[in-house]
Design a protein around this motif. Structure first.
Motif, mmCIF file in Angstrom:
data_model
loop_
_atom_site.group_PDB
_atom_site.id
_atom_site.type_symbol
_atom_site.label_atom_id
_atom_site.label_comp_id
_atom_site.label_asym_id
_atom_site.label_seq_id
_atom_site.Cartn_x
_atom_site.Cartn_y
_atom_site.Cartn_z
ATOM 1 N N THR A 93 8.844 1.941 5.527
ATOM 2 C CA THR A 93 8.179 0.704 5.116
ATOM 3 C C THR A 93 7.806 -0.084 6.362
ATOM 4 O OG1 THR A 93 10.284 -0.463 4.897
ATOM 5 C CG2 THR A 93 9.383 0.504 2.898
ATOM 6 N N PRO A 125 3.200 5.676 6.567
ATOM 7 C CA PRO A 125 3.210 4.213 6.661
ATOM 8 C C PRO A 125 2.835 3.648 8.031
ATOM 9 C CG PRO A 125 5.096 4.955 5.418
ATOM 10 C CD PRO A 125 4.454 6.184 5.994
ATOM 11 N N THR A 179 -0.923 4.146 8.629
ATOM 12 C CA THR A 179 -1.666 3.308 7.699
ATOM 13 C C THR A 179 -1.576 1.846 8.114
ATOM 14 O OG1 THR A 179 -1.273 4.900 5.929
ATOM 15 C CG2 THR A 179 -1.951 2.674 5.259
ATOM 16 N N ALA A 180 -0.398 1.411 8.537
ATOM 17 C CA ALA A 180 -0.216 0.030 8.992
ATOM 18 C C ALA A 180 -1.062 -0.247 10.230
ATOM 19 C CB ALA A 180 1.253 -0.249 9.280
ATOM 20 N N ASP A 184 -9.522 3.920 3.248
ATOM 21 C CA ASP A 184 -8.689 3.955 4.444
ATOM 22 C C ASP A 184 -8.278 5.406 4.715
ATOM 23 O OD1 ASP A 184 -6.436 4.604 2.865
ATOM 24 O OD2 ASP A 184 -5.479 2.652 3.116
ATOM 25 N N ILE A 215 0.856 -1.180 0.000
ATOM 26 C CA ILE A 215 0.000 0.000 0.000
ATOM 27 C C ILE A 215 0.892 1.229 0.000
ATOM 28 C CG2 ILE A 215 -1.763 1.287 1.257
ATOM 29 C CD1 ILE A 215 -2.611 -1.418 2.524
ATOM 30 N N ASP A 216 0.815 2.039 -1.049
ATOM 31 C CA ASP A 216 1.551 3.301 -1.096
ATOM 32 C C ASP A 216 0.834 4.307 -0.202
ATOM 33 O OD1 ASP A 216 3.216 2.154 -2.959
ATOM 34 O OD2 ASP A 216 2.364 3.217 -4.672
ATOM 35 N N CYS A 217 1.621 5.080 0.553
ATOM 36 C CA CYS A 217 0.994 6.020 1.477
ATOM 37 C C CYS A 217 1.956 7.121 1.896
ATOM 38 C CB CYS A 217 0.454 5.280 2.701
ATOM 39 S SG CYS A 217 1.636 4.211 3.528
ATOM 40 N N GLU A 254 -5.749 7.011 4.172
ATOM 41 C CA GLU A 254 -4.957 7.587 3.080
ATOM 42 C C GLU A 254 -5.780 7.787 1.811
ATOM 43 O OE1 GLU A 254 -1.549 8.329 2.657
ATOM 44 O OE2 GLU A 254 -0.992 7.957 4.732
ATOM 45 N N TRP A 276 -4.728 -0.789 9.073
ATOM 46 C CA TRP A 276 -4.992 -2.074 8.442
ATOM 47 C C TRP A 276 -4.814 -3.235 9.411
ATOM 48 C CZ3 TRP A 276 -7.956 -2.743 4.559
ATOM 49 C CH2 TRP A 276 -8.118 -1.724 3.633
ATOM 50 N N CYS A 283 3.212 -1.277 4.100
ATOM 51 C CA CYS A 283 2.814 0.112 3.887
ATOM 52 C C CYS A 283 4.100 0.871 3.603
ATOM 53 C CB CYS A 283 2.102 0.666 5.117
ATOM 54 S SG CYS A 283 0.552 -0.180 5.455
#
Length: 133
Positions: A54, A14, A17-18, A116, A9-11, A118, A21, A68
């Motif tokens: 990452t 990270p 976002t991680a 999400d 997942i590009d964001c 992002e 999820w 992420c």
């Protein structure tokens, strides 16, 4: 024959976002940061896990890993690939995901389209007795 290894997942954020999820998906958790990993990050000039470019989300029992990764550009269009999730209670799970930071983009008769934090779209379907395609 190829096998699925990772979903990436590009964001812009990270770690955040991680965390989203990992909380959204049953059986997934952000990979722990041991001393060796923290030392590796520091050697790269990264202050700590919240600044990691990452971030890995690992499944408890099989399945693909999720990465992420930091990218410089913002999301600018509809995803070309998205995740489809299942829930036993569509409305309750939509509410839980919104509480984690997701946004509801559309409610359809048979599923909800969410994003999400992002802006990456994903679909949430109710578990049903019918066979999925």
């Amino acid at each position: 024959m190829a096998r699925l290894r990772d979903i990436v997942i590009d964001c812009a954020r990270p770690a955040a976002t991680a965390r989203f999820w990992a909380a959204a998906l049953d059986g997934y958790a952000v990979a722990p940061y041991g001393e060796a990993e923290l030392a590796r990050l520091h050697a790269l000039g990264v202050a700590g896990p919240d600044d990691d470019p990452t971030v890995l989300i690992e499944p408890e029992a099989g399945g693909p890993r999720i990465w992420c990764q930091l990218v410089p550009e913002p999301k600018s269009a509809k995803n070309r690939l998205h995740l489809d999730l299942l829930a036993t209670d569509l409305e309750a799970e939509t509410g839980r995901l919104v509480g984690l930071g997701a946004g509801v983009l559309a409610r359809y008769e048979d599923h909800h389209l969410l994003a999400d934090p992002e802006g990456n779209e994903f679909c949430l379907f109710p578990v049903s007795d019918r066979a999925d395609p």
